[in-house]
Write a protein that holds these residues in place. Structure first.
Motif, PDB file in Angstrom:
ATOM      1  N   PRO A  17       7.545   0.350   1.402  1.00  0.00           N
ATOM      2  CA  PRO A  17       8.480   1.228   0.684  1.00  0.00           C
ATOM      3  C   PRO A  17       9.749   1.388   1.516  1.00  0.00           C
ATOM      4  O   PRO A  17       9.702   1.257   2.739  1.00  0.00           O
ATOM      5  CB  PRO A  17       7.728   2.556   0.590  1.00  0.00           C
ATOM      6  CG  PRO A  17       6.522   2.432   1.450  1.00  0.00           C
ATOM      7  CD  PRO A  17       6.405   1.044   1.982  1.00  0.00           C
ATOM      8  N   PRO A  18      10.876   1.668   0.857  1.00  0.00           N
ATOM      9  CA  PRO A  18      12.113   1.839   1.626  1.00  0.00           C
ATOM     10  C   PRO A  18      12.022   3.062   2.536  1.00  0.00           C
ATOM     11  O   PRO A  18      11.371   4.034   2.187  1.00  0.00           O
ATOM     12  CB  PRO A  18      13.172   2.047   0.550  1.00  0.00           C
ATOM     13  CG  PRO A  18      12.444   2.338  -0.714  1.00  0.00           C
ATOM     14  CD  PRO A  18      11.054   1.825  -0.589  1.00  0.00           C
ATOM     15  N   SER A  19      12.696   2.993   3.674  1.00  0.00           N
ATOM     16  CA  SER A  19      12.701   4.163   4.567  1.00  0.00           C
ATOM     17  C   SER A  19      13.667   5.191   3.983  1.00  0.00           C
ATOM     18  O   SER A  19      14.625   4.835   3.291  1.00  0.00           O
ATOM     19  CB  SER A  19      13.139   3.761   5.967  1.00  0.00           C
ATOM     20  OG  SER A  19      14.537   3.535   5.976  1.00  0.00           O
ATOM     21  N   LEU A 377      21.018  -5.655  13.372  1.00  0.00           N
ATOM     22  CA  LEU A 377      20.541  -6.073  12.044  1.00  0.00           C
ATOM     23  C   LEU A 377      19.977  -4.891  11.266  1.00  0.00           C
ATOM     24  O   LEU A 377      19.196  -4.097  11.783  1.00  0.00           O
ATOM     25  CB  LEU A 377      19.479  -7.169  12.175  1.00  0.00           C
ATOM     26  CG  LEU A 377      20.007  -8.539  12.582  1.00  0.00           C
ATOM     27  CD1 LEU A 377      18.845  -9.474  12.932  1.00  0.00           C
ATOM     28  CD2 LEU A 377      20.874  -9.152  11.487  1.00  0.00           C
ATOM     29  N   ARG A 378      20.388  -4.802  10.023  1.00  0.00           N
ATOM     30  CA  ARG A 378      20.019  -3.711   9.131  1.00  0.00           C
ATOM     31  C   ARG A 378      19.296  -4.215   7.895  1.00  0.00           C
ATOM     32  O   ARG A 378      18.605  -3.496   7.206  1.00  0.00           O
ATOM     33  CB  ARG A 378      21.339  -3.060   8.655  1.00  0.00           C
ATOM     34  CG  ARG A 378      21.439  -1.592   8.749  1.00  0.00           C
ATOM     35  CD  ARG A 378      22.884  -1.124   8.517  1.00  0.00           C
ATOM     36  NE  ARG A 378      23.701  -1.912   7.620  1.00  0.00           N
ATOM     37  CZ  ARG A 378      23.761  -1.749   6.287  1.00  0.00           C
ATOM     38  NH1 ARG A 378      23.053  -0.833   5.697  1.00  0.00           N
ATOM     39  NH2 ARG A 378      24.570  -2.512   5.561  1.00  0.00           N
ATOM     40  N   LEU A 379      19.525  -5.501   7.579  1.00  0.00           N
ATOM     41  CA  LEU A 379      18.980  -6.045   6.338  1.00  0.00           C
ATOM     42  C   LEU A 379      18.838  -7.561   6.465  1.00  0.00           C
ATOM     43  O   LEU A 379      19.714  -8.229   7.018  1.00  0.00           O
ATOM     44  CB  LEU A 379      19.953  -5.732   5.189  1.00  0.00           C
ATOM     45  CG  LEU A 379      19.584  -6.284   3.817  1.00  0.00           C
ATOM     46  CD1 LEU A 379      18.444  -5.475   3.224  1.00  0.00           C
ATOM     47  CD2 LEU A 379      20.771  -6.250   2.869  1.00  0.00           C
ATOM     48  N   LEU A 380      17.725  -8.092   5.935  1.00  0.00           N
ATOM     49  CA  LEU A 380      17.510  -9.539   5.966  1.00  0.00           C
ATOM     50  C   LEU A 380      17.310 -10.050   4.545  1.00  0.00           C
ATOM     51  O   LEU A 380      16.693  -9.371   3.729  1.00  0.00           O
ATOM     52  CB  LEU A 380      16.259  -9.868   6.792  1.00  0.00           C
ATOM     53  CG  LEU A 380      16.260  -9.411   8.253  1.00  0.00           C
ATOM     54  CD1 LEU A 380      14.909  -9.696   8.897  1.00  0.00           C
ATOM     55  CD2 LEU A 380      17.385 -10.101   9.032  1.00  0.00           C
ATOM     56  N   ARG A 396      10.642 -10.159   9.207  1.00  0.00           N
ATOM     57  CA  ARG A 396      10.860  -8.727   9.280  1.00  0.00           C
ATOM     58  C   ARG A 396      10.525  -8.208  10.675  1.00  0.00           C
ATOM     59  O   ARG A 396      11.254  -7.419  11.241  1.00  0.00           O
ATOM     60  CB  ARG A 396      10.006  -8.016   8.231  1.00  0.00           C
ATOM     61  CG  ARG A 396      10.247  -6.520   8.186  1.00  0.00           C
ATOM     62  CD  ARG A 396       9.493  -5.864   7.039  1.00  0.00           C
ATOM     63  NE  ARG A 396       9.864  -4.460   6.920  1.00  0.00           N
ATOM     64  CZ  ARG A 396       9.347  -3.498   7.661  1.00  0.00           C
ATOM     65  NH1 ARG A 396       8.432  -3.776   8.568  1.00  0.00           N
ATOM     66  NH2 ARG A 396       9.741  -2.241   7.494  1.00  0.00           N
ATOM     67  N   ARG A 397       9.411  -8.706  11.226  1.00  0.00           N
ATOM     68  CA  ARG A 397       8.947  -8.173  12.497  1.00  0.00           C
ATOM     69  C   ARG A 397       9.777  -8.698  13.676  1.00  0.00           C
ATOM     70  O   ARG A 397      10.278  -7.919  14.481  1.00  0.00           O
ATOM     71  CB  ARG A 397       7.479  -8.578  12.636  1.00  0.00           C
ATOM     72  CG  ARG A 397       6.896  -8.207  13.938  1.00  0.00           C
ATOM     73  CD  ARG A 397       5.405  -7.869  13.834  1.00  0.00           C
ATOM     74  NE  ARG A 397       4.924  -7.735  15.200  1.00  0.00           N
ATOM     75  CZ  ARG A 397       3.915  -8.418  15.672  1.00  0.00           C
ATOM     76  NH1 ARG A 397       3.235  -9.232  14.891  1.00  0.00           N
ATOM     77  NH2 ARG A 397       3.565  -8.270  16.932  1.00  0.00           N
ATOM     78  N   HIS A 398       9.952 -10.013  13.743  1.00  0.00           N
ATOM     79  CA  HIS A 398      10.558 -10.572  14.953  1.00  0.00           C
ATOM     80  C   HIS A 398      12.077 -10.646  14.898  1.00  0.00           C
ATOM     81  O   HIS A 398      12.726 -10.665  15.931  1.00  0.00           O
ATOM     82  CB  HIS A 398       9.961 -11.940  15.263  1.00  0.00           C
ATOM     83  CG  HIS A 398       8.507 -11.838  15.600  1.00  0.00           C
ATOM     84  ND1 HIS A 398       8.066 -11.334  16.800  1.00  0.00           N
ATOM     85  CD2 HIS A 398       7.401 -12.125  14.868  1.00  0.00           C
ATOM     86  CE1 HIS A 398       6.743 -11.327  16.803  1.00  0.00           C
ATOM     87  NE2 HIS A 398       6.313 -11.799  15.638  1.00  0.00           N
ATOM     88  N   THR A 404      13.918  -3.501   9.267  1.00  0.00           N
ATOM     89  CA  THR A 404      14.875  -3.845   8.213  1.00  0.00           C
ATOM     90  C   THR A 404      14.186  -4.159   6.883  1.00  0.00           C
ATOM     91  O   THR A 404      13.120  -4.766   6.865  1.00  0.00           O
ATOM     92  CB  THR A 404      15.667  -5.106   8.593  1.00  0.00           C
ATOM     93  OG1 THR A 404      14.720  -6.178   8.718  1.00  0.00           O
ATOM     94  CG2 THR A 404      16.417  -4.942   9.877  1.00  0.00           C
ATOM     95  N   PRO A 405      14.793  -3.787   5.772  1.00  0.00           N
ATOM     96  CA  PRO A 405      14.300  -4.310   4.497  1.00  0.00           C
ATOM     97  C   PRO A 405      14.500  -5.831   4.462  1.00  0.00           C
ATOM     98  O   PRO A 405      15.411  -6.352   5.106  1.00  0.00           O
ATOM     99  CB  PRO A 405      15.205  -3.645   3.458  1.00  0.00           C
ATOM    100  CG  PRO A 405      15.988  -2.601   4.168  1.00  0.00           C
ATOM    101  CD  PRO A 405      15.958  -2.923   5.628  1.00  0.00           C
ATOM    102  N   VAL A 406      13.617  -6.521   3.719  1.00  0.00           N
ATOM    103  CA  VAL A 406      13.782  -7.962   3.486  1.00  0.00           C
ATOM    104  C   VAL A 406      13.960  -8.146   1.987  1.00  0.00           C
ATOM    105  O   VAL A 406      13.116  -7.689   1.210  1.00  0.00           O
ATOM    106  CB  VAL A 406      12.552  -8.766   3.966  1.00  0.00           C
ATOM    107  CG1 VAL A 406      12.683 -10.236   3.586  1.00  0.00           C
ATOM    108  CG2 VAL A 406      12.365  -8.620   5.477  1.00  0.00           C
TER     109      VAL A 406
END
Ligand code: WTA
Length: 647
Positions: A17-19, A377-380, A396-398, A404-406
């Motif tokens: 879910p989004p933060s 980085l804020r978004l991928l 997302r993890r590395h 960040t949201p993907v």
């Protein structure tokens, strides 16, 4: 056509879910989904872009052709460049450009873009280019590529950008089909420390393209290349005139560009994109999906030669006045941490790339990313092919630091803009799912008969309502346009992709259902590769299919029958692979070629590709009862297996 198999590992139980923090500041808020489709696009059309004359009708839908923003007049280059300079943003960086050689960097501001597009536009005019004159662009990842595209848009000259990895034949096919009068290219490009001879290839292509009268050549590496007197001009010599070159007022539906893409025949299709609907579509999606802010540093790591580069390196981001990164080279030159060095240097906050690239980084190991500070980085984002949940999680993890949201974004050259995607801050994401249709997009999954299928079952992805950036046809091929996209179901767009919708209404893309392969996110038609193979004097017959590949998504496998007197050998195999690279481009090189005395055919003589796919995937063979000679498949299977052991 095969029914899509549900091979995706279901990961519906893994949800992100989004933060709260992200949601609170996001450009997209939940109410965006409640808005009526017409209200939404009416507002975006009026506010997202600037008009010389406002539109009087939102859209017109006469299936299978749509028009958007009828009566409006605007100019794409004005929207991407001039209006930002007029608003006082001339000094804002439009592109941080990073050359492949490590010490080459440039900053291109919006004022630079205005000056350089003006100079090139004046030069093109002097070469006789007018509103409507077609221009080809065959270049690498240098700032002059977007400048060339924008210079064309400025004067209303439609362009076609041809990916720098394509062969002379592929280039001349496109130049001829669009009847280009000018080609813009460069001496050479850098790639992994060596040079790619773009001008030499361009010369070969132009020799076979009678419409091309002038060639503009950018000096990039500075190495000597042949120049033909009267026809060829150095960019620097002709792009001198700084006199203001007004942005041509274009009708909303005037042609902006053609982009050629592989279909199910040997001839690539020139996908038609027009002015205002396309620009509104890409700018709007770019704003909401990538959550771009005025101070964002956004990096789409695709090549400008593909649609992702057109929509999300050039037109969408520049229309939004976004600062972007443009990187010339490969991710592993000189070292495997080059990308992460770039992210750290420019403090990139949004990164958009393809699953193939993510899997390559996964294979190289996490140590390369760990050497750098990626906390900006804020978004991928991901695009181009289905992303396997493992790669999604790794990304997302590395890369995203687990925070960040993907956004996994589904779209096509034909759709022009992203159509199925999470909205960061709103959507709960699931690794491997592209989640929901973008606001106003009516996507569904149909069975063979055209019934909408319920949650869980696989079927064909369709779109039931027009959208602003949709293709306006295939250049000079109305029949093919109707046949490819609109004949399977009445007045409904058939995307050529398999899909499944889960209980939450989230979409899972299952790959192509036609004769199009997707290799490292590049679309290649099986028939195009087959034609390249049979063009070789040793080849009697060829059949091509894609097989699953852990790295590139799909890999190309060719089955080849040689002419009577020819011997199969390792040398012959290499010769044929290189022949395909020469005919189409290195991206179309088969990963493997299986030589076989015969291909499996039905009694009526049709090659049974389905069986060859089963062999390639090492699956149990499907129905062989319609085969003229069932023993043929067994033989092919033995040969394919023995080659495997020899590897
Ligand atoms: C595939 C690239 C799954 C799909 C923008 C489509 C995807 C084709 C995704 C278009 C995704 C693209 N998930 N599959 N997120 N994005 N595809 O024209 O098969 O180069 O039909 O456009 O890529 O490729 P094209």
């Amino acid at each position: 056509m095969t029914t899509p198999a549900i091979e995706t590992i279901l990961t519906e139980d893994r949800r992100y879910p989004p933060s709260e923090g992200f949601a609170a500041q996001a450009n997209a808020q939940p109410a965006i989904y409640d808005e009526d489709f017409e209200t939404f696009w009416e507002r975006e059309g009026r506010e997202r872009i600037s008009w010389f004359e406002p539109f009087t009708q939102l859209y017109e839908w006469k299936p299978p052709y749509a028009k958007w923003f009828l009566g409006g007049k605007t100019n794409v280059a004005y929207n991407c460049v001039d209006r930002h300079v007029e608003a006082g943003l001339g000094d804002k960086v439009a592109f941080h450009w990073e050359g492949e050689p490590v010490d080459e960097r440039r900053e291109i501001t919006f004022a630079d873009l205005q000056r350089e597009t003006t100079k090139l536009a004046n030069a093109l005019k002097a070469l006789g280019v007018r509103k409507g004159t077609a221009v080809g662009i065959y270049m690498g990842m240098v700032p002059e590529t977007p400048i060339a595209m924008l210079a064309c848009a400025r004067i209303g000259a439609p362009h076609t950008v041809v990916f720098g990895g394509f062969s002379a034949d592929s280039l001349s096919d496109r130049l001829r089909d669009m009847e280009c009068e000018v080609l813009i290219t460069q001496d050479e490009a850098w790639r992994r420390g060596t040079t790619v001879p773009l001008k030499r290839t361009a010369d070969e292509a132009v020799a076979a393209s009678p419409s091309v009268k002038s060639v503009v050549v950018l000096r990039r590496t500075g190495n000597e290349v042949p120049m033909q007197d009267g026809r060829d001009h150095w960019w620097d010599d002709i792009a001198m005139d700084k006199t203001a070159c007004p942005c041509e007022p274009m009708d909303a539906e005037d042609l902006l560009y053609l982009l050629y893409t592989s279909g199910t025949t040997a001839k690539p299709k020139g996908i038609v994109h027009t002015t205002a609907g396309y620009l509104t579509g890409v700018a709007t999606t770019h704003h909401y999906i990538f959550d771009v802010k005025p101070d964002s540093v956004y990096w789409c790591a695709a090549d400008v030669g593909w649609v992702t580069g057109h929509s999300y390196i050039v037109y969408g981001p520049l229309a939004n006045g976004t600062t972007g990164v443009l990187y010339e080279g490969t991710p592993d030159f000189p070292d495997k941490d080059r990308w992460w060095e770039i992210v750290e240097r420019y403090k990139v906050d949004i990164l958009y790339t393809a699953p193939t690239a993510i899997r390559a980084h996964m294979k190289w190991g996490t140590e390369h990313a760990e050497k750098h500070d990626l906390s900006s980085l804020r978004l991928l984002g991901s695009v181009g092919e289905p992303i396997n949940p493992e790669a999604w999680e790794w990304y997302r993890r590395h890369i995203g630091g687990g925070r960040t949201p993907v956004v996994d974004t589904w779209w096509q050259t034909e759709t022009g803009m992203i159509l199925i995607t999470p909205l960061p801050g709103v959507t709960t994401t699931k690794p491997g799912s592209a989640t929901k249709p973008f606001p106003g997009v009516d996507a569904a999954v149909y069975d063979e008969q055209g019934n909408e299928v319920g949650p869980g079952s696989g079927g064909y992805l369709v779109l039931r309502r027009p959208w602003p950036a949709m293709l306006r046809g295939i250049h000079k091929a109305d029949d093919r346009y109707r046949e490819t996209y609109w004949s399977k179901y009445d007045d409904v767009y058939f995307a050529g992709d398999g899909a499944r919708i889960d209980r939450d209404g989230d979409f899972w893309l299952l790959g192509r259902v036609d004769d199009v392969m997707n290799v490292s996110g590049h679309r290649i038609s099986t028939i195009e590769v087959e034609s390249a193979l049979v063009d070789h004097p040793s080849v009697a017959e060829a059949a091509v299919c894609g097989r699953t590949d852990a790295q590139t998504g799909q890999a190309i496998v060719a089955y080849v029958t040689l002419k009577g007197s020819e011997e199969a050998s390792v040398e012959k195999l290499e010769e044929l692979r290189n022949h395909v690279a020469r005919k189409i481009g290195p991206i179309a090189k088969p990963a493997n070629i299986v030589f076989t005395p015969e291909l499996p055919k039905t009694r009526s003589g049709k090659i049974m590709r389905r069986l060859l796919r089963d062999v390639a995937e090492e699956r149990t063979l499907g129905d062989t009862t319609t085969l003229a000679d069932p023993a043929v498949v067994e033989e092919i299977r033995d040969r394919a297996a023995s080659e495997k052991t020899e590897e």
